[in-house]
Design an enzyme around this catalytic site. Structure first.
Site, short mmCIF file in Angstrom:
data_model
loop_
_atom_site.label_atom_id
_atom_site.label_comp_id
_atom_site.label_asym_id
_atom_site.label_seq_id
_atom_site.Cartn_x
_atom_site.Cartn_y
_atom_site.Cartn_z
N GLU A 79 -2.72 9.95 7.39
CA GLU A 79 -1.08 9.87 7.51
C GLU A 79 -0.53 10.68 8.41
O GLU A 79 0.37 10.45 9.14
CB GLU A 79 -0.52 9.92 6.22
CG GLU A 79 -0.90 8.50 5.16
CD GLU A 79 -0.17 7.31 5.45
OE1 GLU A 79 0.90 7.42 6.26
OE2 GLU A 79 -0.82 6.37 5.36
N CYS A 118 -10.98 2.40 0.18
CA CYS A 118 -9.70 2.97 0.15
C CYS A 118 -9.19 2.23 1.53
O CYS A 118 -10.03 2.17 2.48
CB CYS A 118 -9.51 4.13 0.45
SG CYS A 118 -7.64 4.82 0.93
N ASP A 128 0.78 -1.23 0.16
CA ASP A 128 0.12 0.01 -0.15
C ASP A 128 0.86 1.14 -0.04
O ASP A 128 2.11 0.97 0.15
CB ASP A 128 -0.85 -0.16 1.21
CG ASP A 128 -2.04 1.17 1.28
OD1 ASP A 128 -2.38 1.30 0.18
OD2 ASP A 128 -1.93 1.89 2.47
N SER A 129 0.14 2.39 -0.10
CA SER A 129 1.26 3.66 -0.18
C SER A 129 1.60 3.87 1.50
O SER A 129 2.48 4.92 1.46
CB SER A 129 0.09 4.61 -0.59
OG SER A 129 -1.00 4.82 0.22
N HIS A 131 -7.26 2.99 3.82
CA HIS A 131 -6.99 3.76 4.87
C HIS A 131 -8.51 3.96 5.75
O HIS A 131 -8.27 4.30 6.99
CB HIS A 131 -6.40 5.31 4.41
CG HIS A 131 -4.89 5.15 4.27
ND1 HIS A 131 -4.45 4.71 3.06
CD2 HIS A 131 -4.10 5.70 4.88
CE1 HIS A 131 -3.08 4.77 3.07
NE2 HIS A 131 -2.82 5.55 4.10
N CYS A 164 -4.27 -2.13 -1.43
CA CYS A 164 -4.51 -0.75 -1.92
C CYS A 164 -5.53 -0.54 -2.91
O CYS A 164 -5.33 -1.37 -4.17
CB CYS A 164 -2.94 -0.11 -2.32
SG CYS A 164 -3.50 1.32 -3.31
#
Ligand code: DGL
Length: 268
Positions: free
Chosen positions: A147, A179, A9-10, A181, A72
């Site tokens: 984040e 998503c 994932d990012s 997140h 992701c």
């Protein structure tokens, strides 16, 4: 060859998938790559997202993973083919798993701008459940704020109110967290939504897709502390910050390594 799952994932988001998988299949050897040097992916162009997926998956392949888990949605939406081509091993993704979890005729999808623009969720849900109304909402502020680490901040609450409004106006019956997140925002979202609206976390679908490979889920897995002994967590920048920010979600402070990718796409 013994099993080794490779997640990517990012940033923090894919840990929501890692956790669901470890809750069901505690102790399975895993490697997690958070590309924190280049988060967020969701504001990037399709060609950048595809180039990044190619680099990240090549790295996982070098670590000899036996299955790639796309933790992701953005790369799932825009670079599934690149991932499959580069991985050389089976690839498990989120979007098909989420579509299979849909039960209602009016469904909202919260996702990154790139995922929404790709139309991948709409297509996947409509293909499996023709006639379903799919209302997609891009949430560009969510990932950068998550984040940043303060999940209780006012900016996240205001953004959530703003993004949920069109879905409430469309009277959706369930909302896909499109998503990885966004499950980190479950307390906030549940607080802002009527109880009748079901939140769908595609990670649960991914965890059960892996049952075929890993065997039946461990009974009582949800009550156990997360078994991270066989998990290696790597990021492309700020390992200590990542360890701090992931502690509440993982229930323990993980050891996090920094790795470098042969990068052709720079940080935003
Ligand atoms: N967590 C990822 C997703 O599921 C990427 C979010 C981002 O970096 O924008 O889409």
């Amino acid at each position: 060859m013994s099993i080794r799952l490779g997640f990517f994932d990012s940033g923090l988001g894919g840990l929501t998938v890692l956790r669901r998988v470890l809750e069901s299949h505690g102790g399975v050897p895993t490697i997690y790559l958070g590309d924190t040097a280049r988060v967020p992916y969701g504001s990037r162009s399709p060609s950048e997202i595809r180039a990044i997926a190619s680099e990240v998956v090549a790295w996982l392949r070098d670590q000899q993973v036996t299955t790639v888990v796309m933790a992701c949605n953005t790369t799932n939406a825009l670079a599934r083919d690149v991932t499959e081509g580069q991985a050389g091993v089976p690839v498990v993704g989120l979007i098909g798993a989420a579509a299979a979890m849909v039960r209602d005729s009016r469904v909202g999808v919260l996702a990154t701008p790139a995922t929404v623009a790709s139309g991948a969720y709409r297509e996947s849900i409509e293909a499996l459940h023709p006639g379903t109304l799919v209302v997609q909402q891009a949430c560009p502020d969510f990932v950068p704020l998550i984040e940043a680490g303060d999940l209780g901040c006012d900016a996240l609450r205001s953004a959530a109110i703003h993004y949920l409004q069109p879905l409430l106006e469309a009277s959706v019956q369930s909302i896909v967290l499109g998503c990885t997140h966004y499950p980190l925002l479950l307390p906030l979202l549940s607080n802002l939504l009527p109880e009748s609206i079901r939140l769908i976390d595609p990670a649960l679908g991914v965890a059960s897709q892996l049952d075929a490979l890993l065997g039946k889920p461990v009974p009582g897995g949800l009550d156990q502390p997360l078994a991270l002994e066989a998990t290696r967590i790597c990021v492309t920048s700020d390992p200590q910050g990542f360890a701090d920010r992931s502690t509440p979600w993982l229930g323990q402070r993980p050891k996090v390594e920094q790795i470098a990718l042969q990068s052709s796409v720079e940080a935003l």
